[in-house]
Design an enzyme around this catalytic site. Structure first.
Site, short mmCIF file in Angstrom:
data_model
loop_
_atom_site.label_atom_id
_atom_site.label_comp_id
_atom_site.label_asym_id
_atom_site.label_seq_id
_atom_site.Cartn_x
_atom_site.Cartn_y
_atom_site.Cartn_z
N SER A 63 0.79 -1.24 0.00
CA SER A 63 0.00 0.00 0.00
C SER A 63 0.82 1.29 0.00
O SER A 63 0.27 2.35 -0.29
CB SER A 63 -0.92 0.03 1.22
OG SER A 63 -2.03 -0.78 1.00
N TYR A 191 -2.40 -1.68 -10.53
CA TYR A 191 -2.49 -1.70 -9.06
C TYR A 191 -1.75 -2.91 -8.46
O TYR A 191 -0.94 -2.76 -7.54
CB TYR A 191 -3.96 -1.69 -8.62
CG TYR A 191 -4.13 -1.85 -7.13
CD1 TYR A 191 -3.86 -0.79 -6.27
CD2 TYR A 191 -4.52 -3.07 -6.58
CE1 TYR A 191 -3.97 -0.94 -4.90
CE2 TYR A 191 -4.64 -3.22 -5.21
CZ TYR A 191 -4.37 -2.16 -4.37
OH TYR A 191 -4.47 -2.32 -3.01
N TYR A 242 -4.53 3.88 7.84
CA TYR A 242 -5.91 3.37 7.80
C TYR A 242 -6.69 3.76 9.05
O TYR A 242 -6.56 4.87 9.54
CB TYR A 242 -5.91 1.85 7.58
CG TYR A 242 -5.18 1.51 6.34
CD1 TYR A 242 -5.69 1.89 5.11
CD2 TYR A 242 -3.95 0.88 6.38
CE1 TYR A 242 -5.01 1.62 3.95
CE2 TYR A 242 -3.26 0.62 5.22
CZ TYR A 242 -3.79 0.98 4.01
OH TYR A 242 -3.11 0.75 2.87
N VAL A 260 1.05 -3.89 3.83
CA VAL A 260 0.98 -5.23 4.44
C VAL A 260 2.23 -6.07 4.19
O VAL A 260 2.36 -7.14 4.78
CB VAL A 260 -0.28 -6.03 4.01
CG1 VAL A 260 -1.54 -5.40 4.55
CG2 VAL A 260 -0.35 -6.20 2.51
O1 DON Z 1 -4.59 -4.86 -2.32
C1 DON Z 1 -4.13 -5.30 -1.27
O2 DON Z 1 -4.84 -5.76 -0.38
C2 DON Z 1 -2.63 -5.25 -1.09
N1 DON Z 1 -1.99 -5.37 -2.36
C3 DON Z 1 -2.20 -3.97 -0.44
C4 DON Z 1 -2.87 -3.71 0.88
C5 DON Z 1 -2.04 -3.02 1.89
O3 DON Z 1 -0.83 -2.96 1.83
C6 DON Z 1 -2.75 -2.49 3.07
N2 DON Z 1 -1.80 -1.98 4.02
N3 DON Z 1 -1.68 -2.02 5.17
#
Ligand code: DON
Length: 306
Positions: A63, A191, A242, A260
């Site tokens: 993210s 994305y 978040y 993440v």
């Molecule tokens: O789309 C997703 O769920 C992951 N590629 C990225 C989400 C993410 O990094 C949320 N962060 N804390």
């Protein structure tokens, strides 16, 4: 005490906190990370570098990529257009939440940091197809991080693309609402690929330094207007962690963006650029030991911006 010694001490102190979280496993391969890894890399405003722990371990940016894509989307389309499609408000919901998409009055994603908003932003990157859009985006990542070696981890990318059905659902919903103009699959490809770019804590510190310098790279060249850098830093404060952004602002008080994969990118205006790695996550998806490390550092060096 020298900063390197302070960092060594804080990594030793906070590493055990990793046991209270979990490595992400909803994307295949992410669970291969070493749970108690913890590292930090700092570049100060005069270019001095400091690091400790697992600062050189590779992981995917996830993210944190959302802030970089937002910069290029604003350069490509202008601030007004981008924020006509995506809001600027925190949600108080998890990063992958779908619920407010239909119920909010504006019928647009609340902000560019949640997955729905980020997918809409990825759809705005100019290019004739997904390949050209992503090439432009990767070149932009390389330019602002001053690291020409950056690339996608294709194992993680394939895992994201195979399992990202929630993101896919949001993409198609956004298309039906007219938030996404072009091809939904192209937006999702961009994305998933941007999330799969491999970095270290040092890379995050380099991108953070670009924001500390308000959009200038080391040659002095301005890549994004200071106004865009301000927008990004502000969104990092309000939405970067978040539904923990409020608590993080009080505990740490440094504009930051988490992912993440275990990364946190933090910008201390006028002072320093920080990259953190710690793949064990709390229940909201933020690195549990990484946040504790930043809290200690912020208190020790009085880094809160508030
Ligand atoms: O789309 C997703 O769920 C992951 N590629 C990225 C989400 C993410 O990094 C949320 N962060 N804390």
């Amino acid at each position: 005490m020298k900063l390197n010694e302070v960092l060594d001490e804080l990594v030793i102190k906070n590493r055990p906190i990793s046991q209270y979280g979990n490595v992400a496993n909803y994307i295949p391969e992410l669970d291969k990370a070493q749970k108690d890894a913890l590292g930090i890399f700092i570049t100060d405003i005069t270019g001095n570098k400091f690091h400790a722990g697992d600062w050189n371990t590779k992981f995917t940016i996830q993210s944190i990529s959302k802030i970089v894509t937002l910069m290029l989307a604003i350069l490509d389309n202008g601030e007004e257009y981008v924020f006509s499609k995506v809001g600027m408000e925190p949600t108080g919901d998890p990063f992958n939440s779908i619920v407010k998409l239909e119920t909010s009055r504006g019928r647009k994603p609340y902000n560019p940091m949640i997955n729905a908003g980020a997918i809409a932003v990825s759809s705005m990157i100019k290019g004739k197809d997904a390949r050209e859009k992503f090439e432009r985006l990767l070149d932009f990542f390389k330019l602002i991080s001053e690291d020409s070696t950056l690339d996608v981890n294709y194992k993680i990318y394939c895992g994201e693309a195979e399992t990202g059905n929630r993101n896919r659902a949001m993409g198609y919903f956004l298309k039906s609402e007219g938030i996404i103009d072009g091809n939904v699959e192209d937006a999702l490809t961009v994305y998933f690929k941007q999330c799969s770019i491999e970095v270290t804590a040092e890379t995050l510190s380099k991108i953070a330094l670009f924001l500390v310098n308000n959009g200038k790279i080391s040659t002095g060249e301005t890549i994004i207007p200071p106004r865009v850098a301000t927008i990004i830093k502000t969104l990092m404060v309000t939405c970067g962690m978040y539904d923990s952004s409020g608590e993080f602002a009080i505990r740490v008080g440094i504009p930051s963006k988490s992912g993440v994969g275990g990364g946190i990118l933090s910008v201390v205006p006028g002072k320093m650029a920080i990259g953190v790695y710690g793949p064990s996550l709390d229940e909201k998806g933020n690195p549990i030991a990484g946040v504790a490390l930043l809290e200690d550092l912020s208190k020790k060096l009085n880094l809160t911006i508030f």
